[in-house]
Design an enzyme around this catalytic site. Structure first.
Site, PDB file in Angstrom:
ATOM      1  N   MET A   1      20.156  18.734  36.459  1.00 10.78           N
ATOM      2  CA  MET A   1      21.385  18.924  35.175  1.00 10.78           C
ATOM      3  C   MET A   1      20.913  19.870  34.171  1.00 10.78           C
ATOM      4  O   MET A   1      20.915  19.744  33.031  1.00 10.78           O
ATOM      5  CB  MET A   1      21.609  17.292  34.509  1.00 10.78           C
TER       6      MET A   1
ATOM      7  N   ASP B   1      30.908   7.509  41.096  1.00  8.17           N
ATOM      8  CA  ASP B   1      30.691   8.718  40.312  1.00  8.17           C
ATOM      9  C   ASP B   1      31.318  10.052  40.668  1.00  8.17           C
ATOM     10  O   ASP B   1      31.556  10.088  42.047  1.00  8.17           O
ATOM     11  CB  ASP B   1      29.133   8.764  40.224  1.00  8.17           C
TER      12      ASP B   1
ATOM     13  N   LYS C   1      31.262  11.309  35.334  1.00  6.12           N
ATOM     14  CA  LYS C   1      30.972  12.107  34.253  1.00  6.12           C
ATOM     15  C   LYS C   1      30.586  13.501  34.543  1.00  6.12           C
ATOM     16  O   LYS C   1      30.010  13.714  35.661  1.00  6.12           O
ATOM     17  CB  LYS C   1      29.906  11.381  33.382  1.00  6.12           C
TER      18      LYS C   1
END
Length: 241
Positions: free
Chosen positions: A166, A33, A54
């Site tokens: 996030m 990732d 991502k």
């Protein structure tokens, strides 16, 4: 065939576990990732590298595509490492990947990682719990899946400390919701690029934190432990503060 679901830790390559390093050293292929520090990949010398990172609004691969890549590589190789930032089961969608592999009869093993939710505050000296100050904490996503039929995050948490992952892009909206349940003067600490050389700490309150210049990736800590952190910082030697 075996797939190792591995947590890479919060960013500093020295914070990966020994067990994770051993898995990487034996890997035929590593699927990794964006939040997995690329310095960690040196342990998988000779392995094929597949990037599936991502970020909000810019997905290299959709989750369904990542699941398919995992299945394809697992059927082709003896030893596959799926390397994910932090811990794979803390907002890492690790459960979805495991279920897709198990449905195909593929053996999966798990190696935890230091989650940024705890590891990042600890590295700067911010205790998420402290006797007489905070006896509980909640870790919550700041970017809930917009395709859900009903939101699960209500922001009415009673925990002494709230840790948001996030949450930078929706910080203003989220803090507005939290202020419906908590004092606007509640202290807030944002740690940008935690555990990395360009780490940055931003302090404020629920009322004003969204007005400050903050860039992702960043972690948001809300609660009286932030005032405790300020006291710790005051008493640290100058070369540590």
């Amino acid at each position: 065939m075996v797939v190792y679901l591995v947590g890479a830790g919060p960013g500093d390559p020295d914070l990966i576990t020994l067990k994770a390093i051993k898995a990487l050293e034996k890997a035929d292929v590593v699927i990794y990732d964006r939040l997995a520090n690329e310095e960690i990949l040196k342990y998988a010398n000779g392995a094929e590298m597949i990037y599936v990172g991502k970020r909000a609004g810019k997905h290299s691969k959709k989750q369904e595509e990542i699941n398919e890549i995992l299945l394809k590589q697992a059927k082709k190789h003896d030893m596959v490492v799926r390397l994910k930032g932090g811990d794979p089961f803390v907002f890492g969608r690790g459960g979805e990947e495991v279920l897709s592999l198990l449905e195909e009869g593929i053996h999966v093993e798990f190696i935890p990682g230091v989650t940024s939710a705890i590891g990042v505050p600890t590295t700067v000296g911010l205790p998420v719990t402290h006797r007489g100050v905070a006896t509980s904490f909640t870790v919550v996503t700041g970017h809930e899946d917009p395709t859900k039929k009903e939101k699960q995050v209500k922001w009415n948490y009673n925990a002494d400390t709230i840790i948001i992952l996030m949450g930078v892009d929706r910080l203003k909206k989220n803090t507005e919701e939290i202020m419906k349940h908590k004092d606007p003067e509640t202290p807030v600490c944002v740690i940008e690029n935690g555990t990395k050389p360009d780490e940055r700490i931003i302090l404020g309150t629920l009322e004003n934190i969204s007005e400050k210049n903050i860039n992702p990736p960043a972690l948001v800590i809300i609660g009286p432990v932030v005032d405790l952190f300020k006291d710790i910082q005051k008493n640290m030697p100058e070369d540590q503060a």
